[in-house]
Design a protein around this motif. Structure first.
Motif, PDB file in Angstrom:
ATOM      1  N   GLY B  85       5.238 -10.355  -4.764  1.00 35.62           N
ATOM      2  CA  GLY B  85       4.634  -9.994  -3.375  1.00 35.62           C
ATOM      3  C   GLY B  85       4.862  -8.603  -3.494  1.00 35.62           C
ATOM      4  O   GLY B  85       5.567  -7.477  -4.865  1.00 35.62           O
ATOM      5  N   ILE B  86       4.480  -7.538  -2.932  1.00 37.69           N
ATOM      6  CA  ILE B  86       4.378  -5.819  -1.870  1.00 37.69           C
ATOM      7  C   ILE B  86       5.305  -5.744  -1.259  1.00 37.69           C
ATOM      8  O   ILE B  86       5.350  -5.318  -0.129  1.00 37.69           O
ATOM      9  N   TYR B  87       6.745  -4.757  -1.896  1.00 34.61           N
ATOM     10  CA  TYR B  87       7.674  -4.127  -1.162  1.00 34.61           C
ATOM     11  C   TYR B  87       7.432  -2.616  -0.662  1.00 34.61           C
ATOM     12  O   TYR B  87       6.996  -1.721  -1.229  1.00 34.61           O
ATOM     13  N   PHE B  88       7.456  -2.041   0.540  1.00 31.38           N
ATOM     14  CA  PHE B  88       7.102  -1.548   0.674  1.00 31.38           C
ATOM     15  C   PHE B  88       8.192  -0.812   1.093  1.00 31.38           C
ATOM     16  O   PHE B  88       9.925  -1.689   2.988  1.00 31.38           O
ATOM     17  N   CYS B  89       8.813   0.708   1.338  1.00 30.40           N
ATOM     18  CA  CYS B  89      10.103   1.187   2.195  1.00 30.40           C
ATOM     19  C   CYS B  89       8.999   1.989   3.811  1.00 30.40           C
ATOM     20  O   CYS B  89       7.880   2.392   3.133  1.00 30.40           O
ATOM     21  N   ALA B  90      10.202   2.271   4.343  1.00 27.87           N
ATOM     22  CA  ALA B  90      10.102   3.069   5.405  1.00 27.87           C
ATOM     23  C   ALA B  90      10.274   4.025   6.276  1.00 27.87           C
ATOM     24  O   ALA B  90      11.957   3.636   6.077  1.00 27.87           O
ATOM     25  N   GLY B  91      10.357   5.439   6.134  1.00 28.03           N
ATOM     26  CA  GLY B  91      10.927   6.155   7.735  1.00 28.03           C
ATOM     27  C   GLY B  91      10.851   6.114   9.009  1.00 28.03           C
ATOM     28  O   GLY B  91       8.965   6.181   9.002  1.00 28.03           O
ATOM     29  N   PHE B  99       4.875   5.179   5.949  1.00 31.68           N
ATOM     30  CA  PHE B  99       5.258   4.410   5.115  1.00 31.68           C
ATOM     31  C   PHE B  99       4.968   4.426   3.596  1.00 31.68           C
ATOM     32  O   PHE B  99       4.215   6.135   3.265  1.00 31.68           O
ATOM     33  N   GLY B 100       5.218   3.918   2.975  1.00 30.82           N
ATOM     34  CA  GLY B 100       5.732   4.911   0.771  1.00 30.82           C
ATOM     35  C   GLY B 100       3.964   3.835   0.753  1.00 30.82           C
ATOM     36  O   GLY B 100       3.710   2.666   1.041  1.00 30.82           O
ATOM     37  N   SER B 101       3.971   4.034  -0.905  1.00 32.97           N
ATOM     38  CA  SER B 101       3.202   3.415  -1.294  1.00 32.97           C
ATOM     39  C   SER B 101       2.863   1.776  -1.808  1.00 32.97           C
ATOM     40  O   SER B 101       2.088   1.193  -2.328  1.00 32.97           O
ATOM     41  N   GLY B 102       4.129   1.056  -2.235  1.00 35.27           N
ATOM     42  CA  GLY B 102       4.463   0.305  -2.249  1.00 35.27           C
ATOM     43  C   GLY B 102       5.130   0.121  -3.463  1.00 35.27           C
ATOM     44  O   GLY B 102       4.539   0.626  -4.765  1.00 35.27           O
ATOM     45  N   THR B 103       5.480  -1.560  -3.944  1.00 32.59           N
ATOM     46  CA  THR B 103       6.258  -1.679  -5.494  1.00 32.59           C
ATOM     47  C   THR B 103       4.942  -3.098  -5.235  1.00 32.59           C
ATOM     48  O   THR B 103       6.063  -3.639  -4.660  1.00 32.59           O
ATOM     49  N   LYS B 104       4.768  -3.247  -6.242  1.00 32.19           N
ATOM     50  CA  LYS B 104       4.208  -4.644  -6.365  1.00 32.19           C
ATOM     51  C   LYS B 104       5.182  -5.378  -7.438  1.00 32.19           C
ATOM     52  O   LYS B 104       5.406  -4.473  -8.876  1.00 32.19           O
TER      53      LYS B 104
END
Lengths: 116, 109
Positions: B85-91, B99-104
């Motif tokens: 899946g896609i993992y997003f960080c967020a502050g 949100f960050g741009s994601g890690t697939k």
């Protein structure tokens, strides 16, 4: 409890046409967010409501996008007229309260818009 | 707006391997969050971090809130196919989420 509901799930339109998306947040959630998520990017905030008032629409392209939350419950987001670059997933999210620190944000499944 | 830089953009790993991804920002955040997004769904919260230096686990997931409050990392141990899946960080600051741009993440069985 029921989650955030969005409809439609998918929409395909031609450029210059109009489109509307609907969101029903979790019952009792006062804060509602609309995000635009372009393919390969993270969600970007378009507009944020606290009950039926707008608290942040600084990123909303107001020449073509509009949103309302008339009774402080469900909300609609409209694009008129659509451009090719509006192709994205439109996510609705809600949280319980405002101004009391972090509250978990719950997302709906999104509406995938394709503009041809 | 406040920008988050998330890396890597994508990862291809073998089932059973450990994974690490991180997120940095030029701004300080009061709360760091990690989400997972499956195809056709909205992001779902995995872990929330509330103070600098905090290390929190949720099953095979471990995340840390950086000391400077400008970064966070997420580790997944012993990956399985459903971790795809896609993992997003967020502050989070003052009722706003960035949100960050994601890690697939791709996991090969």
């Amino acid at each position: 409890e029921a989650g955030v509901a969005q409809s439609p799930r998918y929409k395909i339109i031609e450029k210059r046409q109009s489109v509307a998306f609907w969101c029903n947040p979790i019952s009792g959630h006062a804060t509602l967010y609309w995000y635009q998520q372009i393919l390969g990017q993270g969600p970007k905030l378009l507009i944020q409501f606290q009950n039926n008032g707008v608290v942040d629409d600084s990123q909303l392209p107001k020449d073509r996008f509009s949103a309302e939350r008339l009774k402080g419950v469900d909300s609609t987001l409209k694009i008129q007229p659509a451009k090719l670059e509006d192709s994205a997933v439109y996510l609705c999210a809600s949280t319980t309260t405002w101004g009391t620190g972090y509250n978990e944000q719950f997302f709906g499944p999104g509406t995938r818009l394709t503009v041809l | 707006g406040q920008q988050l830089n998330q890396s890597p953009q994508s990862m291809f790993i073998q089932e059973g391997e450990d994974v690490s991804m991180n997120c940095t920002s030029s701004s300080i955040f009061n709360t760091w969050l990690w989400y997972k997004q499956d195809p056709g769904e909205g992001p779902v919260l995995l872990i929330a971090l509330y103070k600098a230096g905090e290390l929190t686990s949720n099953g095979r997931l471990t995340a840390q809130f950086g000391i400077t409050r400008k970064d966070s990392f997420l580790n997944i141990s012993a990956s399985i196919p459903s971790d795809v899946g896609i993992y997003f960080c967020a502050g989070y600051n003052f009722n706003k989420f960035y949100f960050g741009s994601g890690t697939k993440l791709n996991v090969k069985p």
